[in-house]
Design a protein around this motif. Structure first.
Motif, PDB file in Angstrom:
ATOM      1  N   ARG A   1      27.154  61.343  80.213  1.00  0.00           N
ATOM      2  CA  ARG A   1      27.083  61.907  78.858  1.00  0.00           C
ATOM      3  C   ARG A   1      25.661  61.878  78.299  1.00  0.00           C
ATOM      4  O   ARG A   1      25.456  61.792  77.097  1.00  0.00           O
ATOM      5  CB  ARG A   1      28.036  61.164  77.920  1.00  0.00           C
ATOM      6  CG  ARG A   1      29.493  61.240  78.352  1.00  0.00           C
ATOM      7  CD  ARG A   1      30.407  60.602  77.345  1.00  0.00           C
ATOM      8  NE  ARG A   1      30.382  61.334  76.077  1.00  0.00           N
ATOM      9  CZ  ARG A   1      30.976  60.903  74.958  1.00  0.00           C
ATOM     10  NH1 ARG A   1      31.605  59.746  74.963  1.00  0.00           N
ATOM     11  NH2 ARG A   1      30.909  61.616  73.858  1.00  0.00           N
ATOM     12  N   SER A   2      24.672  61.963  79.212  1.00  0.00           N
ATOM     13  CA  SER A   2      23.294  62.134  78.765  1.00  0.00           C
ATOM     14  C   SER A   2      23.043  63.583  78.391  1.00  0.00           C
ATOM     15  O   SER A   2      22.154  63.883  77.582  1.00  0.00           O
ATOM     16  CB  SER A   2      22.325  61.708  79.881  1.00  0.00           C
ATOM     17  OG  SER A   2      22.542  60.372  80.249  1.00  0.00           O
ATOM     18  N   LEU A   3      23.801  64.507  79.000  1.00  0.00           N
ATOM     19  CA  LEU A   3      23.728  65.931  78.708  1.00  0.00           C
ATOM     20  C   LEU A   3      25.135  66.460  78.487  1.00  0.00           C
ATOM     21  O   LEU A   3      26.090  65.973  79.103  1.00  0.00           O
ATOM     22  CB  LEU A   3      23.092  66.703  79.874  1.00  0.00           C
ATOM     23  CG  LEU A   3      21.645  66.383  80.267  1.00  0.00           C
ATOM     24  CD1 LEU A   3      21.281  67.116  81.546  1.00  0.00           C
ATOM     25  CD2 LEU A   3      20.675  66.756  79.149  1.00  0.00           C
ATOM     26  N   ASP A   4      25.266  67.473  77.617  1.00  0.00           N
ATOM     27  CA  ASP A   4      26.535  68.176  77.541  1.00  0.00           C
ATOM     28  C   ASP A   4      26.511  69.314  78.565  1.00  0.00           C
ATOM     29  O   ASP A   4      25.569  69.437  79.354  1.00  0.00           O
ATOM     30  CB  ASP A   4      26.819  68.675  76.122  1.00  0.00           C
ATOM     31  CG  ASP A   4      25.801  69.699  75.638  1.00  0.00           C
ATOM     32  OD1 ASP A   4      25.009  70.205  76.459  1.00  0.00           O
ATOM     33  OD2 ASP A   4      25.797  70.009  74.430  1.00  0.00           O
ATOM     34  N   ARG A   5      27.526  70.149  78.592  1.00  0.00           N
ATOM     35  CA  ARG A   5      27.599  71.186  79.633  1.00  0.00           C
ATOM     36  C   ARG A   5      26.465  72.185  79.538  1.00  0.00           C
ATOM     37  O   ARG A   5      25.884  72.594  80.550  1.00  0.00           O
ATOM     38  CB  ARG A   5      28.952  71.899  79.549  1.00  0.00           C
ATOM     39  CG  ARG A   5      30.123  71.013  79.954  1.00  0.00           C
ATOM     40  CD  ARG A   5      31.426  71.792  79.945  1.00  0.00           C
ATOM     41  NE  ARG A   5      32.538  70.933  80.354  1.00  0.00           N
ATOM     42  CZ  ARG A   5      33.794  71.351  80.450  1.00  0.00           C
ATOM     43  NH1 ARG A   5      34.094  72.613  80.148  1.00  0.00           N
ATOM     44  NH2 ARG A   5      34.748  70.518  80.824  1.00  0.00           N
TER      45      ARG A   5
END
Length: 335
Positions: free
Chosen positions: A72-76
């Motif tokens: 969850r460091s980046l979203d899609r």
């Protein structure tokens, strides 16, 4: 027994998925290599790109994007943007992607560090610091464009920074490093300063004390952290050069890259704070007891105007550092 079977099934599916992704990556890299060879044979003046570079250019960004998505460091949308940025940087120069990875990994770790304290002072705190495509491109857009220009100039591959032999390419390398070091410096300052600083931040334009979280507020700890963040990014670039460039002894000294990264991190953080103090609204909302970026009936203005958001300030700072700092380094670079 049923739960054990379900767990085994999940592990099997995960293993098969990883194998399918790896096989697809190998096939895709081989396809790109064949296309590269074909274009080189037709044009007669292009150098074919190694299949290993094609493979790494797909595998490294894919691995990091999936890892960041799971953590969850980046979203899609951020993961898709990171795939594009990572592909271009890896294809252009392994020093570029090692620098980007160092910035991303250290920033992610620092964002998670001191989470309990940050929750108390940041109104828009996100668990894990999940980033979207806008944030990815604001930090990686300038390096991606510079990497494309670099490939047009000298093609994919690693070269030493040497203004005497490769003037424009060396300029692009330092511009790219400066942009990433600027982003790293600002991130390190904003993540380390609020946790470790024992003193109240001071507004960079007036030097008056301001609440923690105010745009444009700086502390000695934050400034030191910004230099260290840039130096770490520069160190990653320098280490990759030592490992992959065979003729470094024939070029200008490369160790100033580390110092250059530190200076870019410090100046980038200062510039970011200066722009934030003028062009980002900061106000203290008495209803929640935190600094916010919006105006309301319960908000008392501290500084700035609602012209730019944090992403735009980061982008402008990295552009300015990328444009002007290499010129200063060229005159001071030891030979």
């Amino acid at each position: 027994m049923d739960s054990e079977s379900a767990d085994l099934t999940k592990e099997y599916i995960k293993m098969m998925t990883d194998m399918i992704v790896l096989c697809a990556t190998l096939a895709l890299s081989l396809f790109f290599w064949i296309v590269s060879l074909t274009l080189s044979a037709v044009s007669g003046n292009l150098q074919p790109v190694s299949p290993w570079r094609w493979l790494l250019s797909i595998l490294v960004p894919l691995t990091m994007a999936v890892r960041a998505l799971r953590r969850r460091s980046l979203d899609r949308s951020g993961a898709l943007a990171a795939l594009l940025v990572g592909f271009v940087l890896t294809m252009a120069n392994f020093s570029f992607v090692s620098t980007m990875l160092t910035f991303f990994l250290t920033s992610t770790k620092l964002t998670r560090w001191g989470a309990e304290k940050k929750k108390k002072i940041e109104a828009d705190y996100k668990e894990g610091g999940q980033r979207n495509w806008i944030q990815v491109f604001c930090n990686g857009g300038v390096p991606t464009e510079l990497a494309l220009l670099y490939m047009i100039e000298v093609g994919p591959g690693e070269i030493p920074v040497d203004f005497g032999k490769q003037y424009s390419a060396s300029w692009m390398c330092l511009s790219l490093l400066g942009a990433l070091a600027c982003c790293a410096g600002d991130t390190w300052a904003s993540e380390v300063g609020p946790v470790l600083s024992q003193s109240q931040p001071r507004l960079i334009t007036t030097w008056q004390e301001v609440p923690v979280g105010t745009n444009g507020g700086v502390t000695p700890v934050g400034l030191v952290a910004s230099f260290l963040g840039g130096a770490v990014v520069g160190g990653a670039y320098f280490l990759t050069q030592l490992l992959l460039v065979s003729d470094l002894h024939l070029a200008d000294p490369q160790w100033p890259i580390v110092v250059y990264g530190g200076v870019a991190g410090l100046l980038g953080s200062v510039l970011d704070s200066f722009l934030g103090a003028h062009m980002q609204y900061s106000g203290f909302d008495s209803s929640i007891g935190k600094v916010v970026s919006y105006e309301s009936a319960t908000t008392r203005r501290i500084c700035g105007k609602p012209i730019l958001d944090n992403n735009a300030v980061n982008l402008f700072s990295s552009v300015l550092i990328a444009l002007f700092l290499p010129g200063m380094a060229w005159g001071a670079w030891p030979r």
